[in-house]
Scaffold this motif. Structure first.
Motif, PDB file in Angstrom:
ATOM      1  N   SER A 143       1.106  -1.275   0.111  1.00 40.95           N
ATOM      2  CA  SER A 143       0.102  -0.089  -0.040  1.00 40.95           C
ATOM      3  C   SER A 143       0.806   1.290  -0.052  1.00 40.95           C
ATOM      4  O   SER A 143       0.739   2.137  -0.603  1.00 40.95           O
ATOM      5  CB  SER A 143      -0.924  -0.135   1.105  1.00 40.95           C
ATOM      6  OG  SER A 143      -1.665   1.223   1.451  1.00 40.95           O
ATOM      7  N   ARG A 144       2.102   1.317   0.783  1.00 42.71           N
ATOM      8  CA  ARG A 144       2.850   2.485   0.915  1.00 42.71           C
ATOM      9  C   ARG A 144       3.712   2.617  -0.406  1.00 42.71           C
ATOM     10  O   ARG A 144       3.724   3.619  -0.930  1.00 42.71           O
ATOM     11  CB  ARG A 144       3.871   2.239   2.129  1.00 42.71           C
ATOM     12  CG  ARG A 144       2.941   2.563   3.283  1.00 42.71           C
ATOM     13  CD  ARG A 144       4.336   2.368   4.758  1.00 42.71           C
ATOM     14  NE  ARG A 144       3.663   2.368   5.849  1.00 42.71           N
ATOM     15  CZ  ARG A 144       3.507   1.659   6.706  1.00 42.71           C
ATOM     16  NH1 ARG A 144       3.507   0.435   6.443  1.00 42.71           N
ATOM     17  NH2 ARG A 144       3.019   1.943   7.855  1.00 42.71           N
ATOM     18  N   ILE A 145       4.043   1.328  -1.154  1.00 44.12           N
ATOM     19  CA  ILE A 145       4.923   1.601  -2.402  1.00 44.12           C
ATOM     20  C   ILE A 145       4.139   1.895  -3.360  1.00 44.12           C
ATOM     21  O   ILE A 145       4.841   2.698  -4.401  1.00 44.12           O
ATOM     22  CB  ILE A 145       5.772   0.238  -2.584  1.00 44.12           C
ATOM     23  CG1 ILE A 145       7.096   0.706  -3.296  1.00 44.12           C
ATOM     24  CG2 ILE A 145       4.747  -0.498  -3.038  1.00 44.12           C
ATOM     25  CD1 ILE A 145       7.940   1.630  -2.568  1.00 44.12           C
ATOM     26  N   VAL A 146       3.041   1.734  -3.414  1.00 38.69           N
ATOM     27  CA  VAL A 146       2.305   1.937  -4.862  1.00 38.69           C
ATOM     28  C   VAL A 146       1.644   3.516  -4.684  1.00 38.69           C
ATOM     29  O   VAL A 146       0.913   4.343  -5.563  1.00 38.69           O
ATOM     30  CB  VAL A 146       1.001   1.153  -5.064  1.00 38.69           C
ATOM     31  CG1 VAL A 146       1.752  -0.266  -5.374  1.00 38.69           C
ATOM     32  CG2 VAL A 146      -0.011   0.957  -4.082  1.00 38.69           C
ATOM     33  N   ALA A 147       1.364   4.055  -3.389  1.00 30.85           N
ATOM     34  CA  ALA A 147       0.910   5.499  -3.151  1.00 30.85           C
ATOM     35  C   ALA A 147       1.332   6.469  -3.739  1.00 30.85           C
ATOM     36  O   ALA A 147       2.736   6.776  -3.593  1.00 30.85           O
ATOM     37  CB  ALA A 147       0.730   5.860  -1.305  1.00 30.85           C
ATOM     38  N   GLY A 148       0.871   7.265  -4.484  1.00 27.68           N
ATOM     39  CA  GLY A 148       1.344   8.318  -5.269  1.00 27.68           C
ATOM     40  C   GLY A 148       2.392   7.955  -6.473  1.00 27.68           C
ATOM     41  O   GLY A 148       3.097   8.962  -6.761  1.00 27.68           O
TER      42      GLY A 148
END
Length: 465
Positions: free
Chosen positions: A365-370
């Motif tokens: 979730s963190r790595i794909v955000a933005g």
């Protein structure tokens, strides 16, 4: 009262500074990461920018050539299957050239005046400019109509009637509703350019006499006041809701920024290749001579800076590795989407990706955000490659929404498809969804019901004739 002591055992995670920094680096966007690294380089003299040698064969070395080659190598059947009736691919954006700035002024007054100059008499253009200069950015008059009419008669002596006529021509011209005194006049002007119908007549009566009931969404009261049935009122209200809230047309393209992709994917050698964007994955390294000089040193401050530098280098390496593995899996799973379009996107969740690459769901979730990926179909968010499975089916909701859009785009203009008809067509194709699901996806696509589309099509045909 007697006190007792009791020991318990429990498992926990100790979030060290290194771990916290790695987690934070994962969720930084490319712009935030660049800022973070710049500040760290200025603060820590042991770090230096690592500039890799340019690779002449890299797909990023020539973006235009890369995109052309990527399309050339796509399998021909998939290339054709991805095209819609209007030449767009898989229901994504329409013709990409429509998004290229066309050189028109961003001032709506200048855009409209330049068009009017091709058709109107030269003597009427100053009057049109008078009204347009007194409109706000949405196309409404900024002062009361009586005040502006009086001001115009002073500026153009003897042309009071011409002023009124020119405003009416603007009001019912190329941008219906332009120079309207209020929203009711704007909407009425838009209705009057449509083809005559019972729904249009009823809509004009509603705007003229019952705006309060319209705002209250009281269809029953409107039906009573107009002495018609509720179904007729709903048709008229649907027609009003299909109109624009203001008359001004946006320019063909208004872009104030651009996106630099974090990941690039292209089709070559019969397979999809993935690479990290050079400009969005900056590299830093520890200065070799500084590290040698500090070998065996016990200087507290300098050793602290060295530890900070090592943590940052490791954190960046972990971030890049996680981003690369995630992007590779997404491209592999969504190959059909890349080749055929939205209708081929498969159901895919964060948990499935996390399990496949061996990390926690929150890490994905963190790595794909933005983060963005550049594909032959354009630059899109990585999150777009995830899709929720439609309940009771083996397809994703995004794919079904694209199917609904394609059916509506291809429907006969004189006979728009109702929601239950669309559900029936999809059922024959193996996708069984309820009529209300079709209506939900249609609403998400900002597409009106069949009756409203029929009225708009009739109006367009009449204008074309």
């Amino acid at each position: 009262m007697k006190g007792t002591l009791r020991g318990t055992m429990a498992q926990g995670v100790n979030l060290t500074p290194q771990l916290l920094q790695s987690i934070r680096l994962l969720q930084l966007t490319s712009q935030q990461l660049a800022t973070e690294l710049q500040q760290t380089l200025e603060r820590n003299p042991l770090l230096e920018q690592d500039e890799p040698e340019l690779e002449t064969e890299s797909p990023e070395s020539d973006i235009a050539g890369f995109e052309a080659a990527a399309w050339d190598e796509l399998p021909e059947p998939a290339f054709l299957a991805g095209m819609g009736s209007n030449g767009s691919f898989g229901g994504l954006d329409d013709d990409a050239t429509a998004r290229i700035a066309d050189g028109e002024s961003t001032d709506m007054r200048q855009r409209l005046l330049s068009r009017l100059a091709l058709e109107w008499a030269a003597g009427d253009l100053p009057l049109a400019a008078f009204w347009l200069d007194r409109c706000d950015d949405n196309g409404y008059l900024e002062q009361s109509l009586d005040e502006l009419q009086a001001e115009g008669e002073i500026e153009f002596p003897g042309r009071a009637d011409d002023l009124s006529v020119v405003r009416q021509r603007l009001l019912h011209g190329e941008w219906p509703g332009m120079a309207a005194a209020d929203p009711t006049e704007c909407l009425s002007a838009q209705l009057r350019v449509l083809a005559a119908s019972d729904a249009r007549s009823l809509a004009l009566r509603i705007l003229a006499d019952h705006v309060e009931l319209l705002a209250a969404h009281d269809d029953t009261a409107l039906a009573t006041a107009l002495s018609v049935d509720v179904a007729a009122v709903r048709d008229a209200v649907a027609l009003i809701l299909s109109l624009r809230a203001h008359p001004v047309e946006a320019p063909a393209s208004v872009e104030d920024s651009h996106i630099v992709p974090d990941v690039v994917t292209w089709f070559a050698g019969g397979a999809w290749r993935v690479a990290l964007g050079r400009h969005t994955t900056p590299r830093v390294r520890i200065s070799a001579h500084c590290e040698r000089a500090l070998a065996g040193s016990d200087h507290t401050v300098l050793r602290g800076l060295l530890d900070e530098a090592r943590w940052l280098v490791r954190g960046l390496a972990m971030r890049n590795d996680t981003l690369m593995r995630t992007a590779q899996l997404l491209v592999e799973r969504q190959r059909g989407f890349l080749e055929q379009g939205d209708e081929a996107i498969l159901p895919l969740t964060l948990r499935e990706v996390a399990d496949a690459i061996g990390v926690h769901e929150s890490t994905v979730s963190r790595i794909v955000a933005g983060k963005y990926i550049q594909t032959p179909r354009g630059t899109i968010e990585l999150k777009r490659l995830f899709a929720v499975r439609l309940e009771g089916a083996d397809v994703s909701g995004s794919a079904v929404r694209a199917m609904v859009k394609r059916l509506i785009d291809d429907e006969p203009r004189h006979a728009p498809l109702a929601d239950d008809v669309i559900a029936g067509i999809l059922a024959r194709q193996g996708v069984r969804i309820a009529r209300r699901t079709v209506a939900k996806y249609r609403d998400q696509l900002s597409i009106g019901p069949a009756k409203a589309r029929s009225i708009r099509s009739a109006a367009a045909l009449q204008v074309a004739a």
